[in-house]
Design a protein around this motif. Structure first.
Motif, short mmCIF file in Angstrom:
data_model
loop_
_atom_site.label_atom_id
_atom_site.label_comp_id
_atom_site.label_asym_id
_atom_site.label_seq_id
_atom_site.Cartn_x
_atom_site.Cartn_y
_atom_site.Cartn_z
N LEU A 13 0.83 -1.02 0.02
CA LEU A 13 -0.09 -0.19 0.09
C LEU A 13 0.64 1.31 -0.03
O LEU A 13 0.11 2.38 -0.39
CB LEU A 13 -1.00 -0.01 1.33
CG LEU A 13 -2.15 -0.96 1.36
CD1 LEU A 13 -2.77 -0.94 2.42
CD2 LEU A 13 -3.02 -0.75 0.05
N CYS A 24 -12.79 0.41 -5.66
CA CYS A 24 -12.09 0.21 -4.10
C CYS A 24 -12.03 -1.18 -3.77
O CYS A 24 -11.10 -1.57 -3.06
CB CYS A 24 -13.10 0.86 -3.23
SG CYS A 24 -14.76 0.42 -3.21
N CYS A 28 -8.71 -3.11 -2.75
CA CYS A 28 -8.36 -3.90 -1.33
C CYS A 28 -7.86 -5.50 -1.67
O CYS A 28 -7.04 -5.88 -0.82
CB CYS A 28 -9.49 -3.92 -0.35
SG CYS A 28 -9.90 -1.97 0.24
N ARG A 29 -8.79 -5.95 -2.50
CA ARG A 29 -8.40 -7.23 -2.96
C ARG A 29 -7.06 -7.53 -3.24
O ARG A 29 -6.16 -8.33 -2.85
CB ARG A 29 -9.07 -7.88 -4.10
CG ARG A 29 -10.50 -8.31 -3.64
CD ARG A 29 -11.23 -8.97 -4.71
NE ARG A 29 -10.65 -9.20 -6.18
CZ ARG A 29 -11.13 -8.23 -7.09
NH1 ARG A 29 -12.34 -7.53 -7.00
NH2 ARG A 29 -10.50 -8.38 -8.26
N TYR A 32 -4.16 -7.47 -0.59
CA TYR A 32 -3.98 -8.65 0.17
C TYR A 32 -3.97 -9.84 -0.87
O TYR A 32 -3.81 -10.94 -0.37
CB TYR A 32 -5.05 -8.83 1.08
CG TYR A 32 -4.71 -7.98 2.44
CD1 TYR A 32 -4.00 -8.76 3.42
CD2 TYR A 32 -5.41 -6.76 2.54
CE1 TYR A 32 -3.84 -8.07 4.62
CE2 TYR A 32 -4.97 -6.10 3.71
CZ TYR A 32 -4.68 -6.67 4.76
OH TYR A 32 -4.21 -6.07 5.81
N PHE A 64 -10.19 -4.25 6.80
CA PHE A 64 -11.10 -3.49 5.82
C PHE A 64 -12.14 -2.82 6.52
O PHE A 64 -12.87 -3.40 7.45
CB PHE A 64 -11.76 -4.63 5.00
CG PHE A 64 -10.50 -5.64 4.56
CD1 PHE A 64 -9.75 -5.10 3.41
CD2 PHE A 64 -10.42 -6.86 4.78
CE1 PHE A 64 -8.71 -6.05 2.80
CE2 PHE A 64 -9.41 -7.79 4.51
CZ PHE A 64 -8.80 -7.36 3.42
N ALA A 78 -12.13 0.36 2.41
CA ALA A 78 -10.73 0.89 2.21
C ALA A 78 -9.80 0.13 3.37
O ALA A 78 -10.42 -0.71 4.03
CB ALA A 78 -10.57 2.35 2.57
N VAL A 79 -8.53 0.18 3.36
CA VAL A 79 -7.69 -0.58 4.38
C VAL A 79 -7.33 0.64 5.55
O VAL A 79 -7.04 1.63 5.18
CB VAL A 79 -6.61 -1.05 3.59
CG1 VAL A 79 -5.66 -1.60 4.74
CG2 VAL A 79 -6.74 -2.00 2.62
N SER A 88 -6.97 4.23 0.32
CA SER A 88 -8.34 4.07 -0.31
C SER A 88 -7.88 4.76 -1.70
O SER A 88 -7.03 5.21 -2.31
CB SER A 88 -9.45 5.09 0.45
OG SER A 88 -10.53 4.94 -0.46
N THR A 96 -4.63 5.97 -5.86
CA THR A 96 -5.03 5.67 -4.55
C THR A 96 -4.24 6.61 -3.55
O THR A 96 -3.19 7.18 -4.30
CB THR A 96 -4.33 4.26 -4.15
OG1 THR A 96 -3.13 4.10 -4.42
CG2 THR A 96 -5.04 3.37 -4.96
#
Length: 134
Positions: A13, A24, A28-29, A32, A64, A78-79, A88, A96
């Motif tokens: 990130l 979004c 996030c996928r 990780y 998350f 978002a993380v 995000s 991002t």
């Protein structure tokens, strides 16, 4: 490929990334390395088995964070970076970035809760499994 740990995802990130405008859940996928399953963030939240509805101030770093739809049917995810910040996507900037959670709430995003699971993939290092430092 196995999902990334929290520490690995937080490292990923650190680099602002183009091309995630309006994506979004995909962002996030990708953080990780989780496979695709649901089309929208709100669908991922609605099907999440490990929802936590406590305030974001209680969410662990790397969790998350889910938000109700704001001006669309898709919702937002978002993380959590801790300290009131999240990593995000931003549809207007097309990159991002790091944002204040309260800022998004102030413009109408309703915080729903957090999870250590996305698309039915549990990330044990988020909520305190092995290698949970970070």
């Amino acid at each position: 490929m196995a999902a990334r740990t929290k520490v690995e995802a937080l490292g990923w990130l650190r680099t602002p990334r183009p091309g995630y405008g309006g994506m979004c859940l995909g962002f996030c996928r990708d953080a990780y390395a989780i496979p695709s399953k649901y089309n929208w963030a709100i669908t991922a939240w609605n099907n999440n088995r490990r929802k936590r509805t406590t305030p974001w101030t209680q969410a662990p770093v790397g969790a998350f964070l889910f938000f109700a739809p704001h001006g669309s049917v898709y919702g937002h995810v978002a993380v959590n970076l801790g300290g009131g910040l999240m990593e995000s996507t931003n549809s207007q900037r097309q990159y991002t970035g790091t944002y204040r959670i309260q800022g998004w709430v102030n413009v109408g995003y309703k915080y729903l809760g957090w999870s250590d699971e996305l698309n039915d993939v549990l990330i044990p290092t988020i909520a305190g499994g092995t290698s949970s430092s970070g």
